[in-house]
Design an enzyme around this catalytic site. Structure first.
Site, mmCIF file in Angstrom:
data_model
loop_
_atom_site.group_PDB
_atom_site.id
_atom_site.type_symbol
_atom_site.label_atom_id
_atom_site.label_comp_id
_atom_site.label_asym_id
_atom_site.label_seq_id
_atom_site.Cartn_x
_atom_site.Cartn_y
_atom_site.Cartn_z
ATOM 1 N N LYS A 183 115.547 5.699 59.955
ATOM 2 C CA LYS A 183 115.765 4.612 60.919
ATOM 3 C C LYS A 183 115.454 5.092 62.327
ATOM 4 O O LYS A 183 115.807 6.195 62.702
ATOM 5 C CB LYS A 183 117.234 4.177 60.840
ATOM 6 C CG LYS A 183 117.678 3.206 61.910
ATOM 7 C CD LYS A 183 119.128 2.762 61.713
ATOM 8 C CE LYS A 183 120.067 3.378 62.725
ATOM 9 N NZ LYS A 183 121.444 2.880 62.657
ATOM 10 N N GLY A 211 124.429 -5.896 61.820
ATOM 11 C CA GLY A 211 123.820 -5.972 60.491
ATOM 12 C C GLY A 211 122.365 -5.521 60.425
ATOM 13 O O GLY A 211 121.754 -5.545 59.356
ATOM 14 N N THR A 213 120.990 -2.412 60.873
ATOM 15 C CA THR A 213 120.821 -1.180 60.088
ATOM 16 C C THR A 213 120.834 -1.516 58.605
ATOM 17 O O THR A 213 119.956 -1.090 57.838
ATOM 18 C CB THR A 213 121.976 -0.198 60.412
ATOM 19 O OG1 THR A 213 121.963 0.058 61.809
ATOM 20 C CG2 THR A 213 121.853 1.094 59.629
HETATM 21 C C1 R5P Z 1 125.040 3.906 63.249
HETATM 22 O O1 R5P Z 1 124.936 5.066 63.605
HETATM 23 C C2 R5P Z 1 126.208 3.402 62.471
HETATM 24 O O2 R5P Z 1 126.576 4.295 61.467
HETATM 25 C C3 R5P Z 1 125.917 2.036 61.872
HETATM 26 O O3 R5P Z 1 124.848 2.150 60.948
HETATM 27 C C4 R5P Z 1 125.509 1.056 62.923
HETATM 28 O O4 R5P Z 1 126.335 1.201 64.059
HETATM 29 C C5 R5P Z 1 125.607 -0.349 62.424
HETATM 30 O O5 R5P Z 1 125.247 -1.201 63.466
HETATM 31 P P1 R5P Z 1 124.329 -2.474 63.217
HETATM 32 O O6 R5P Z 1 124.960 -3.215 62.077
HETATM 33 O O7 R5P Z 1 124.413 -3.242 64.516
HETATM 34 O O8 R5P Z 1 122.954 -1.978 62.926
#
Ligand code: R5P
Length: 319
Positions: free
Chosen positions: A196, A230, A232
């Site tokens: 990512k 959501g 990620t």
């Molecule tokens: C990132 O380092 C965290 O572990 C989560 O994957 C992230 O913060 C999730 O955020 P979002 O849902 O906004 O992508």
């Protein structure tokens, strides 16, 4: 005034249901001493004697009122300290600001360090969290900080799903340690890691560029600490689906579901998202058919018992 028992549970307004569930498990009562003055300032009045008691304040610093819940927590700590509590443990199932844990570009604060130091300054003797975004934050303060893991509650549920040809997925490199820990405790055929990239100039924006591992015709379970906007999760789901996965599931300790996260999840090929109740679920989360919520009340109540009796936490609760 009621007599103090050897330990007293307090909650604020962030997630009283979770605190009540913990109290039920411990066969005790939880007090909510928080109201507001007419001008909206937080007002705390604890209705029970705390002298020499061990006080446990159970309160996530979560949406929809992260900063307000933090102030409630600080003022409850201060009230307990001035009431001569013997020991004050602040149980913060979701620790807000935890992702701002380093100076990753010029002229930014290390917010999570400021928050943790305020808790210590107010008089907390111990911090307890669940799936803290990064373990090393425990070093921001001098008091003990026990970080528990929602896997204690989530793994029994995952095992009940009996997913065949299961691959455990980390949705980014930060999640590899967590995914590896799950892969050691759940029957599976291997790990996959999504690569990512985050856009550092805009909050909550990221892209899933590639993945390591083979997911073709497999059941894939993505493990993360939290689902916020959501991005990620759903970017990882799309990439894993493109690579031929048979079905995709997800598990996370904290369900924030900000912005259009619920819509993204509903439109995605995800079978189900399993989260916990560290954050009080909104009605649309409770009513979302793809989301299942498992309680961390057994985990917190067991941790409280062990803190009171002096038994090891790591031996049973750090999974
Ligand atoms: C990132 O380092 C965290 O572990 C989560 O994957 C992230 O913060 C999730 O955020 P979002 O849902 O906004 O992508």
């Amino acid at each position: 005034m009621a007599q103090a028992s050897p330990y007293i549970l307090l909650t604020g307004t962030a997630n009283p249901k979770l605190a009540e569930d913990v109290a039920k498990k411990l066969k005790t009562k939880v007090y909510n001493p928080v109201t507001r003055f007419a001008d909206s300032e937080v007002r705390i009045r604890i209705p029970v004697n705390l002298r020499r008691a061990s006080v446990f304040i159970i309160q996530p610093t979560s949406p929809p009122n992260v900063d307000g819940y933090f102030i409630e927590t600080l003022l409850m700590i201060d009230a307990a300290r001035r009431a001569s509590a013997h020991e004050i443990t602040v149980v913060i199932p979701y620790f807000g600001y935890a992702r701002q844990d380093r100076k990753d570009r010029p002229r930014v604060p290390i917010s999570s360090s400021v928050i943790a130091r305020c808790l210590e300054f107010a008089g907390a003797n111990r911090i307890v969290t669940i799936d803290l975004h990064s373990d090393q934050q425990q070093g921001f303060v001098q008091i003990p900080w026990d970080n528990l893991y929602a896997s204690y509650s989530l793994i029994p549920k995952i095992n009940l799903l009996r997913l065949k040809n299961l691959i455990i997925a980390a949705p980014d490199k930060g999640g590899v340690v967590r995914a590896t820990a799950y892969s050691k405790r759940v029957k599976n055929e291997g790990l996959t890691i999504v690569y990512k990239e985050r856009d550092v100039d805009s909050a909550n924006k990221s892209e899933a560029l590639d993945l390591i591992g083979n997911v073709k015709d497999k059941s894939v379970l993505i493990i993360d600490d939290m689902i916020d906007a959501g991005g990620t999760l759903c970017n990882a789901v799309n990439l894993i689906a493109q690579r031929g996965a048979k079905e995709i599931w997800a598990c996370a300790a904290h369900g924030l579901f900000s912005a259009d996260a619920l819509e993204k999840i509903s439109k995605s090929p995800l079978k189900k998202v399993i989260i916990t109740d560290t954050i009080k679920p909104r009605d649309e989360v409770l009513n979302n058919k793809k989301i299942e919520i498992i309680s961390v009340a057994p985990l917190i109540s067991e941790a409280i018992k062990r803190i009171i009796s002096g038994a090891s936490i790591s031996e049973k609760l750090i999974l």
